[in-house]
Design an enzyme around this catalytic site. Structure first.
Site, PDB file in Angstrom:
ATOM      1  N   LYS A  82       0.827  -1.253  -0.081  1.00  0.00           N
ATOM      2  CA  LYS A  82      -0.130  -0.069  -0.127  1.00  0.00           C
ATOM      3  C   LYS A  82       0.885   1.032  -0.049  1.00  0.00           C
ATOM      4  O   LYS A  82       1.999   1.230   0.516  1.00  0.00           O
ATOM      5  CB  LYS A  82      -0.864   0.288   1.078  1.00  0.00           C
TER       6      LYS A  82
ATOM      7  N   ASP B 247      -2.048  -1.184  10.583  1.00  0.00           N
ATOM      8  CA  ASP B 247      -2.406  -1.317   9.077  1.00  0.00           C
ATOM      9  C   ASP B 247      -2.817  -2.599   8.675  1.00  0.00           C
ATOM     10  O   ASP B 247      -3.264  -2.843   7.293  1.00  0.00           O
ATOM     11  CB  ASP B 247      -0.946  -1.219   8.326  1.00  0.00           C
TER      12      ASP B 247
HETATM   13  O1  C5P Z   1       0.272  -0.705  15.182  1.00  0.00           O
HETATM   14  P1  C5P Z   1       1.692  -0.897  14.892  1.00  0.00           P
HETATM   15  O2  C5P Z   1       2.160  -2.116  15.723  1.00  0.00           O
HETATM   16  O3  C5P Z   1       1.724  -1.276  13.350  1.00  0.00           O
HETATM   17  O4  C5P Z   1       2.534   0.164  15.606  1.00  0.00           O
HETATM   18  C1  C5P Z   1       3.798   0.125  15.429  1.00  0.00           C
HETATM   19  C2  C5P Z   1       4.237   1.508  16.320  1.00  0.00           C
HETATM   20  O5  C5P Z   1       4.046   2.535  15.703  1.00  0.00           O
HETATM   21  C3  C5P Z   1       3.320   1.716  17.630  1.00  0.00           C
HETATM   22  O6  C5P Z   1       4.058   0.817  18.758  1.00  0.00           O
HETATM   23  C4  C5P Z   1       3.366   3.045  17.889  1.00  0.00           C
HETATM   24  O7  C5P Z   1       4.742   3.421  18.474  1.00  0.00           O
HETATM   25  C5  C5P Z   1       3.471   3.627  16.533  1.00  0.00           C
HETATM   26  N1  C5P Z   1       2.080   3.965  16.067  1.00  0.00           N
HETATM   27  C6  C5P Z   1       1.371   5.168  16.421  1.00  0.00           C
HETATM   28  N2  C5P Z   1       0.097   5.466  15.966  1.00  0.00           N
HETATM   29  C7  C5P Z   1      -0.617   4.641  15.172  1.00  0.00           C
HETATM   30  C8  C5P Z   1       0.237   3.491  14.506  1.00  0.00           C
HETATM   31  C9  C5P Z   1       1.330   3.332  14.869  1.00  0.00           C
HETATM   32  O8  C5P Z   1       1.764   5.821  17.467  1.00  0.00           O
HETATM   33  N3  C5P Z   1      -1.743   5.032  14.480  1.00  0.00           N
END
Ligand code: C5P
Length: 296
Positions: free
Chosen positions: A11, A137
């Protein structure tokens, strides 16, 4: 059916606004996701004996529990108490740490593949909730196409397909950690989501690609470019090659250039490749594209 094979597409974020930092440490987003044709190939085969096997071909990524695809099997087993085990093969084409969602897409493909083979599959809502628990995501890859994402990026509303366009992906040699990119954000990088909403409305009302391109933006652009000036060079190179817009996708490190025709896109790719850069021409994946194939 003994297995399924899935084109786990990647994406880009045509627009990514960060609204604010939340008390749970995540950030509130307003983003327009677009699935593109660069894809990993994921094979999912449930097994009657316990244990997970994960074979990875292509890019160097972990082949154990550190891989989100592995954790996707575990999450599925927890949700459904099925299957006993699973054999997963990933053929990686999508670069890692690039903001292209490759790891998230692989995880979504594993869950979707298992659901396809499950005698009593969960409903779409339960499946999406399990995906969101794996990563912000991941749920997007269940619907793919074009979608507006809010909350952590996991609450999605489908949008109309994008008009015909060609997208050049390129990247510097390094990857960017999502968590670190979020830490670089300052209050000046936060915005109200108006631009992402405007883009979503433009897409839904059948706007031309030129109009959509004017709304391309990414909240990480300022801090990442300040830290790594190469982002500004790559953005400029894509614009000079004729891109209607050029921006970082997700939290980097890949960038995309949006083109209204195939020839300049291919010329831009060739120019990047001649400089030793990774570069690909991709296209949007329409929402009704069948990505799952049964293996008898
Ligand atoms: O959700 P995911 O594990 O992919 O996110 C990885 C990191 O990115 C999270 O631990 C956070 O620090 C950051 N993040 C965030 N806000 C989001 C998505 C991700 O702060 N909407």
């Amino acid at each position: 059916m003994i297995a399924v094979e899935i084109n786990a597409c990647s994406k880009i974020n045509l627009c990514l606004e960060v609204l604010r930092r939340r008390t749970d440490g995540y950030h509130e987003l307003a983003t327009v996701f677009q699935a593109v044709t660069l894809a990993d190939r994921v094979r999912v085969a449930p097994r009657e004996e316990a244990g997970i096997s994960l074979q990875v071909l292509g890019e160097t990524v972990p082949d154990g529990r550190d891989n989100l695809a592995w954790r996707a099997v575990e999450a599925y087993q927890q949700m459904r108490h099925w299957p006993e085990g699973a054999a997963i093969t990933l053929v990686k084409n999508v670069p890692v740490g690039a903001g292209l969602g490759g790891g998230s897409s692989d995880a979504a493909a594993v869950m979707q593949g298992l659901a396809e083979l499950d005698p009593q599959p969960p409903d779409a809502h339960e499946l999406a909730a399990a995906m969101a628990a794996l990563g912000s995501d991941v749920p997007f890859f269940l619907t793919h196409g074009t979608a507006f994402g809010r909350s952590r990026g996991d609450e999605l509303v489908g949008l109309a397909d994008l008009p015909a366009c060609w997208i050049v992906l390129t990247r510097p040699e390094f990857s960017v950690s999502t968590r670190e990119a979020y830490e670089l954000l300052e209050p000046q990088d936060f915005s109200d989501g108006g631009r992402a909403h405007q883009m979503a409305d433009a897409i839904d009302s059948g706007a031309e690609i030129e109009e959509i391109a004017e709304l391309v933006a990414n909240a990480f652009s300022r801090p990442l470019t300040e830290r790594w000036p190469v982002f500004s060079e790559l953005r400029r190179a894509l614009r000079e090659a004729g891109a209607l817009a050029a921006e970082i996708t997700g939290s980097g490190s890949a960038l995309f250039g949006l083109f209204g025709a195939a020839e300049p896109a291919e010329a831009a790719r060739a120019q990047m490749a001649a400089q030793g850069r990774w570069a690909r021409v991709v296209q949007p994946v329409p929402v009704d594209t069948e990505l799952v194939e049964g293996v008898e």
